[in-house]
Motif scaffolding. Structure first.
Motif, short mmCIF file in Angstrom:
data_model
loop_
_atom_site.label_atom_id
_atom_site.label_comp_id
_atom_site.label_asym_id
_atom_site.label_seq_id
_atom_site.Cartn_x
_atom_site.Cartn_y
_atom_site.Cartn_z
N THR A 168 -10.20 -21.66 21.55
CA THR A 168 -8.90 -22.33 21.55
C THR A 168 -7.80 -21.42 21.02
N TYR A 169 -8.12 -20.68 20.00
CA TYR A 169 -7.18 -19.71 19.42
C TYR A 169 -6.71 -18.72 20.50
N HIS A 170 -7.66 -18.19 21.25
CA HIS A 170 -7.38 -17.23 22.31
C HIS A 170 -6.55 -17.87 23.42
N ALA A 171 -6.90 -19.10 23.80
CA ALA A 171 -6.17 -19.82 24.85
C ALA A 171 -4.74 -20.10 24.43
N ALA A 172 -4.54 -20.48 23.17
CA ALA A 172 -3.19 -20.77 22.67
C ALA A 172 -2.32 -19.52 22.70
N TYR A 173 -2.88 -18.42 22.25
CA TYR A 173 -2.13 -17.15 22.25
C TYR A 173 -1.72 -16.78 23.68
N THR A 174 -2.67 -16.90 24.61
CA THR A 174 -2.41 -16.50 25.99
C THR A 174 -1.38 -17.41 26.64
N TRP A 175 -1.55 -18.71 26.50
CA TRP A 175 -0.60 -19.67 27.07
C TRP A 175 0.80 -19.43 26.52
N ASN A 176 0.89 -19.27 25.22
CA ASN A 176 2.19 -19.06 24.57
C ASN A 176 2.87 -17.79 25.10
N LYS A 177 2.10 -16.73 25.24
CA LYS A 177 2.63 -15.45 25.73
C LYS A 177 3.17 -15.59 27.16
N TYR A 178 2.40 -16.23 28.02
CA TYR A 178 2.81 -16.37 29.42
C TYR A 178 4.03 -17.27 29.57
N VAL A 179 4.02 -18.41 28.91
CA VAL A 179 5.14 -19.35 29.06
C VAL A 179 6.42 -18.75 28.51
N ASN A 180 6.34 -18.09 27.38
CA ASN A 180 7.55 -17.48 26.81
C ASN A 180 8.06 -16.32 27.66
N ALA A 181 7.15 -15.57 28.28
CA ALA A 181 7.59 -14.51 29.19
C ALA A 181 8.39 -15.08 30.35
N LEU A 266 -0.46 -22.05 16.78
CA LEU A 266 -0.06 -20.83 17.49
C LEU A 266 1.03 -21.08 18.52
N ALA A 267 1.03 -22.25 19.14
CA ALA A 267 1.93 -22.47 20.28
C ALA A 267 2.76 -23.74 20.16
N GLY A 268 2.81 -24.31 18.97
CA GLY A 268 3.53 -25.57 18.81
C GLY A 268 5.01 -25.48 19.13
#
Length: 312
Positions: A168-181, A266-268
């Motif tokens: 979940t930690y990894h998924a949150a980091y990845t989702w956050n990175k992509y959406v913010n990009a 991580l992505a709140g």
């Protein structure tokens, strides 16, 4: 005629494939049924190829492109049968002399063979390279599909060895990175960028697709909503069904409180910015959770390199 290429981007498991199949059902739009992946690598290698005014150099480039993605061109490009020499002659006649022009030429040839006027591509990770794609294709339009990251995380972890997202930690980091990009690009180029929310696509398809069609400057067509289905097999079985309103909010029942806390820590901020409500007011990842999750990711990557990559 509006011939701007369309790029569908987003975090993994956000609905990019669903949107791909919906848009390719429009009578004017041609999209392959898989991901290209070769645009950025070949553009980065552009100095390696000879003067593309020479037909031999164009042929060599096309052969290299085909060799890099044989399955994609053989199984998921449905208009043309890829032949480097034939395409090279065609592009030489049209005086296409740059890598972006030749890539566009491939997709234009495919669209023409399908009887379509305009081409597009769905490759989620291109969201990290949208400025490069805009440099390559100055009239490009980008459609960023966003889904509640907690639902994305559940779906990512169902395919963790394929996507190489391991907790979940990894998924949150990845989702956050992509959406913010995507959002950062959209703030800089608002006329080239459009957001589609997965949940709105399920609950308000006419309104959501109508807005998308206006952005793309194409006529609304019911075929986009009643899109051509697959047989339901493969990695996205829901493509064999109509839009399912219930395919959202699954994280509320399937995620543990600890998983929700880690994801929101991580992505709140990004979840809130996208209009998704949070369970935790001030979620945090403590040092133990951070250490365990990082160690788990590294161990899984090592396993992939040692065992799974060899099988592939």
């Amino acid at each position: 005629m509006n011939n701007a290429p369309i790029f569908i981007v987003g975090a993994a498991r956000s609905g990019t494939t669903l949107l791909q199949f919906m848009l390719r059902s429009h009578p004017d739009l041609s999209l392959p049924t898989a991901e290209s992946h070769f645009f950025i690598p070949f553009y980065q290698r552009r100095t390696e190829f000879d003067d593309l005014t020479d037909i031999g150099a164009v042929t060599r480039l096309l052969e290299a492109i085909y060799d890099s993605r044989k399955i994609f061109f053989d199984e998921d490009v449905h208009g043309i049968r890829f032949n480097a020499e034939t395409l090279a002659q065609r592009f030489h006649t049209r005086q296409l002399t740059t890598i972006p022009e030749i890539i566009a030429g491939i997709f234009e040839a495919n669209a023409e063979a399908e009887g379509k006027r305009r081409w597009g591509d769905k490759t989620p990770y291109y969201i990290l390279h949208m400025e490069t794609l805009l440099e390559m294709f100055p009239n490009a339009q980008f459609v960023h599909i966003i889904r509640d990251g907690r639902d994305c995380a559940l779906s990512m972890l169902e395919r963790k060895w394929d996507l190489e997202i391991f907790n979940t930690y990894h998924a949150a980091y990845t989702w956050n990175k992509y959406v913010n990009a995507g959002k950062t690009f959209g703030e800089k180029y608002p006329d080239r960028y459009h957001e589609v929310y997965f949940e709105s696509l399920l609950t308000k398809p006419e309104q959501t697709v109508g807005s998308l069609c206006r952005f793309l400057n194409i006529e609304f067509n019911e075929r986009v909503i009643d899109f051509k289905k697959t047989d339901g097999s493969g990695k996205t079985p829901l493509l064999g069904q109509s839009l399912q309103k219930s395919n959202q909010g699954k994280w509320r029942e399937k995620m543990s409180f600890r998983q929700i806390r880690i994801f929101e820590a991580l992505a709140g901020e990004t979840l809130s910015a996208c209009g998704y409500s949070l369970v935790n007011k001030t979620p945090q990842v403590n040092s133990i959770d951070w250490f365990i999750n990082e160690l788990h990711i590294k161990a899984c990557h090592a396993y992939c390199r040692r065992f799974l990559k060899k099988k592939k």
